[in-house]
Motif scaffolding. Sequence first.
Motif, short mmCIF file in Angstrom:
data_model
loop_
_atom_site.label_atom_id
_atom_site.label_comp_id
_atom_site.label_asym_id
_atom_site.label_seq_id
_atom_site.Cartn_x
_atom_site.Cartn_y
_atom_site.Cartn_z
N CYS A 189 0.85 -1.19 0.00
CA CYS A 189 0.00 0.00 0.00
C CYS A 189 0.88 1.24 0.00
O CYS A 189 1.81 1.35 0.81
CB CYS A 189 -0.91 -0.02 1.23
N CYS A 230 -0.01 3.26 3.66
CA CYS A 230 0.39 2.76 4.98
C CYS A 230 1.62 1.85 4.94
O CYS A 230 2.22 1.58 5.97
CB CYS A 230 -0.78 2.03 5.64
N GLU A 250 -0.55 -5.34 0.33
CA GLU A 250 -1.91 -5.12 -0.19
C GLU A 250 -2.88 -6.22 0.27
O GLU A 250 -4.05 -5.97 0.45
CB GLU A 250 -1.89 -5.05 -1.72
N HIS A 258 -7.67 -1.81 2.64
CA HIS A 258 -7.03 -0.52 2.39
C HIS A 258 -7.99 0.50 1.81
O HIS A 258 -7.57 1.42 1.11
CB HIS A 258 -5.84 -0.72 1.44
N CYS A 283 -7.02 3.97 2.94
CA CYS A 283 -5.78 4.38 2.27
C CYS A 283 -6.07 4.82 0.83
O CYS A 283 -5.55 5.83 0.37
CB CYS A 283 -4.78 3.22 2.25
#
Length: 65
Positions: free
Chosen positions: A4, A7, A11, A16, A19
């Motif tokens: 990601c 963060c 993944e 996420h 995000c």
Amino acid sequence: MTYCSWCGKPETEADHAYCQKRLALIDPPRFCPQCARRMVVQVTPTGWTAKCSRHGESTSAQSTS
């Protein structure tokens, strides 16, 4: 494995959604999606650049014609 950009976690490790919203709206990536290293980020009024020490630079490059 990809990580990601917000963060830095894999993944596949977590949800996420938050995000992805941050990255889509205004925030530049903070972590390299290829190696999860923290990137050097510079934000300007016209966009941003993010540089990974191993994988190079990415930008929000807006074309100005």
